[in-house]
Design a protein around this motif. Sequence first.
Motif: not given
Length: 182
Positions: A46-62
């Motif tokens: 579960a920890a391995s598959n947990a989503p990334v934090d919001i900052e990482t998500s937004l960096q990926r989007l950018d």
Amino acid sequence: MSANSANLKQKVATSLASARSAARDIARGVEEIRSQLLEVQERRRAASNAPVDIETSLQRLDKYLDRLTRLAGERAPGPKAFMQSPPSYREPNAGYSDIAFAYLDDLIRERMASGIKEAHANAVGLTESEREERLRAFDRDILDIELAEESLIRAAEAANFPIQRRAAADPRAVLAHDKVLP
């Protein structure tokens, strides 16, 4: 039957009952350890598959949108493409997505970022360092549990109660020196 013979039969019956009880206790102990191992392994997954934090998500989007916008900007027609004289004019060969990304990047970025923020409202994301730290802690716990399992298996074998090792048992536990077992 003599009293002595009856007494011996009773001792044999008592000894056999004790041996069966010991075997059940050992088997129950191994099963409890294995259940605990499965639980910790599931928490690790579960920890391995947990989503990334919001900052990482937004960096990926950018990063993603920057690449698409750059590529779209190279393919999308600029104003001069429509200003050519009739004999040399050719309709631009750009698709809708190229034009959208070239000219609507800010709107697309804002809408997608809003969706990511909304999705993160109910999800606890992990930074990469948090994920690594949790996984290392789970790995230590898993090894400790497997060492305890191996210790119990060896104790059972020493008492002539063979216990089958799991095929997926960690070789570090199976091959561990007795001094490192709990």
